[in-house]
Design a protein around this motif. Structure first.
Motif, PDB file in Angstrom:
ATOM      1  N   GLU A   1       7.670 -14.829  -1.002  1.00  0.00           N
ATOM      2  CA  GLU A   1       7.529 -14.372   0.369  1.00  0.00           C
ATOM      3  C   GLU A   1       6.323 -13.456   0.468  1.00  0.00           C
ATOM      4  OE1 GLU A   1      11.008 -12.578   1.938  1.00  0.00           O
ATOM      5  OE2 GLU A   1      12.263 -14.357   1.710  1.00  0.00           O
ATOM      6  N   GLU A   2       5.712 -13.428   1.621  1.00  0.00           N
ATOM      7  CA  GLU A   2       4.558 -12.573   1.832  1.00  0.00           C
ATOM      8  C   GLU A   2       4.957 -11.107   1.664  1.00  0.00           C
ATOM      9  OE1 GLU A   2       1.245 -11.556   5.322  1.00  0.00           O
ATOM     10  OE2 GLU A   2       2.734 -13.140   5.612  1.00  0.00           O
TER      11      GLU A   2
ATOM     12  N   ASP B   1      -1.002  -6.425  -4.694  1.00  0.00           N
ATOM     13  CA  ASP B   1      -0.091  -5.917  -3.668  1.00  0.00           C
ATOM     14  C   ASP B   1       0.940  -4.956  -4.247  1.00  0.00           C
ATOM     15  OD1 ASP B   1      -1.217  -7.382  -1.554  1.00  0.00           O
ATOM     16  OD2 ASP B   1      -0.080  -9.163  -2.111  1.00  0.00           O
TER      17      ASP B   1
END
Length: 439
Positions: free
Chosen positions: A148-149, A219
């Motif tokens: 998932e982002e 991220d």
């Protein structure tokens, strides 16, 4: 000052949801207490959860038939009376709280100045005013799921404790530890600045558990958690990791620490901490699995461990009792599990072990150890009767057996008095007319 405190449930919640206090607990309907801490001024705070999950539940607009989940914060005065209660509702018993930290396990901390924090995985922290009237700030991290982002957040820590000089001993999570597609506690660090609504200090990482978390990307870098001047993440974290240091005298790893867990560290001094490390949890009552309580300095060096525990006879796994608490002023360390209450000196030497299989100390098996207060007390929670017990500790650990016996007698006497005053239902304590704040 009262030694026994009730853990209340606001009457308004009981009436709104028609919660049956007399019904037996199930995994989907229960009241539990996560943590209890005390301030230098004598105030005590408890963090609890009340939840009910109803399959095929009715609409949220029909509270008597709906599922619900509440985090309940209780403040007690120095005398032991309930001074205030605050509640924060989640959209679903397993959902994220909008204003207070949420997660599998939650902890409390009182910052220098009196601000209260709730903390949970993954690195969700809420700052709450000492009187429980307001949420001052939240540092949150959305749950990260595989494929998932990534949604950016503003996290801080999943647990915080304060050293005698005011430094913050923190545990932070990383994604991909043990090759799981989730965030788990993995970094022990120190922050020297103040945590306020306007300031999030940098945490200096001093130790890691899993040296090589999987599936990370840029991220997953945490700018506020740094090692050697760069954000922790990818290949940057303290090495060797704690799991890499757990070796036999011959240099060979004697245990498989590849899926180890990190417990909440306890502050023994400004530069010395007790860090629990345990093997991956499989079944709740698994005995014989390995664990260590490591003595770690403020540079991440292992200075020893708590000695004297047998991994079978003194196993913390039944009931998952991995909590260790410390008295920084006397240099004492304490641990309670189903098989004993143990006390060590600053250098990790076991000085006292109270066998809870004996008649005298068996009542301790009903309690969970939560914290050590600035007033020199061990703070326990009775798991079934939902009461807090504050037990003064002696200067000499050899006097601990007598102190425990006296505390258990006091508990029985004060519990009887509270029952007459509160009228509990099935050991639930509906709160009297106390102001309830909705966070």
């Amino acid at each position: 000052m009262r030694s026994v405190l009730p853990l209340p449930i606001p009457r308004s919640l009981v009436e709104l949801h028609r919660f049956d206090l007399s019904a037996p607990y199930t995994p989907a309907s229960n009241f539990i207490t996560w943590d209890v801490v005390s301030s230098p001024s004598g105030d005590t705070y408890a963090l609890s959860r009340l939840r009910r999950y109803v399959q095929n539940a009715g609409s949220e607009s029909d509270p008597p038939t709906s599922s619900f989940g509440y985090v309940i914060l209780t403040r007690y005065s120095p005398e032991g009376t309930v001074a205030a209660i605050a509640v924060s509702a989640s959209e679903h018993p397993r959902g994220a709280l909008p204003t207070a930290a949420n997660g599998l396990l939650q902890t409390l901390c009182i910052l220098p100045g009196g601000t209260l924090t709730t903390n949970a995985n993954p690195d969700r922290t809420a700052l709450i005013s000492p009187h429980l009237t307001d949420v001052l700030a939240t540092y949150t991290e959305p749950a990260r799921r595989p494929f998932e982002e990534v949604v950016p957040g503003d996290p801080f820590a999943c647990s915080i404790d304060v050293t005698p000089s005011g430094r913050l001993l923190c545990v932070t999570a990383e994604y991909g530890t043990n090759r799981y597609g989730a965030s788990q506690a993995n970094i022990v660090g120190l922050a020297d600045g103040s945590l306020t609504p306007d300031n999030k200090p940098t945490i200096r990482a001093i130790a890691s558990l899993d040296p090589e978390p999987a599936h990370q990307s840029t991220d997953d870098l945490r700018p506020h958690v740094q090692f050697e001047g760069a954000p922790v993440g990818l290949a940057n974290r303290p090495r060797p990791a704690l799991t890499e240091l757990l070796t036999s005298p011959s240099g060979h790893r004697y245990l498989d620490w590849g899926e180890a867990g990190l417990g909440r560290p306890a502050v023994l001094a400004d530069d010395l901490f007790v860090v629990p490390v345990f093997e991956r949890l499989t079944r709740r009552a698994t005995r014989g699995r390995s664990f260590e309580f490591l003595l770690l300095d403020d540079h991440g060096a292992v200075r020893g461990k708590l000695a004297g525990l047998d991994q079978w006879r003194h196993s913390p796994y039944p009931g998952q009792h991995f909590t260790v608490v410390a008295d920084p002023h006397r240099g004492h360390i304490f641990h309670l599990n189903n098989f004993g209450l143990f006390a060590w000196t600053r250098d990790g030497v076991l000085r006292c072990a109270l066998d809870t299989t004996t008649k005298t100390f068996k009542p301790l098996t009903n309690f969970a150890l939560k914290s050590f207060s600035p007033a020199g007390e061990l703070v326990f929670v009775h798991n079934k009767q939902h009461l807090v017990l504050r037990m003064p500790t002696p200067e000499d650990l050899h006097d601990l057996p007598g102190a425990v016996e006296n505390a258990l007698r006091t508990y029985t006497r004060d519990r009887t008095a509270l029952k007459k005053q509160w009228g509990p239902v099935n050991w639930h304590w509906p709160a009297p007319d106390v102001r309830v704040y909705h966070l």
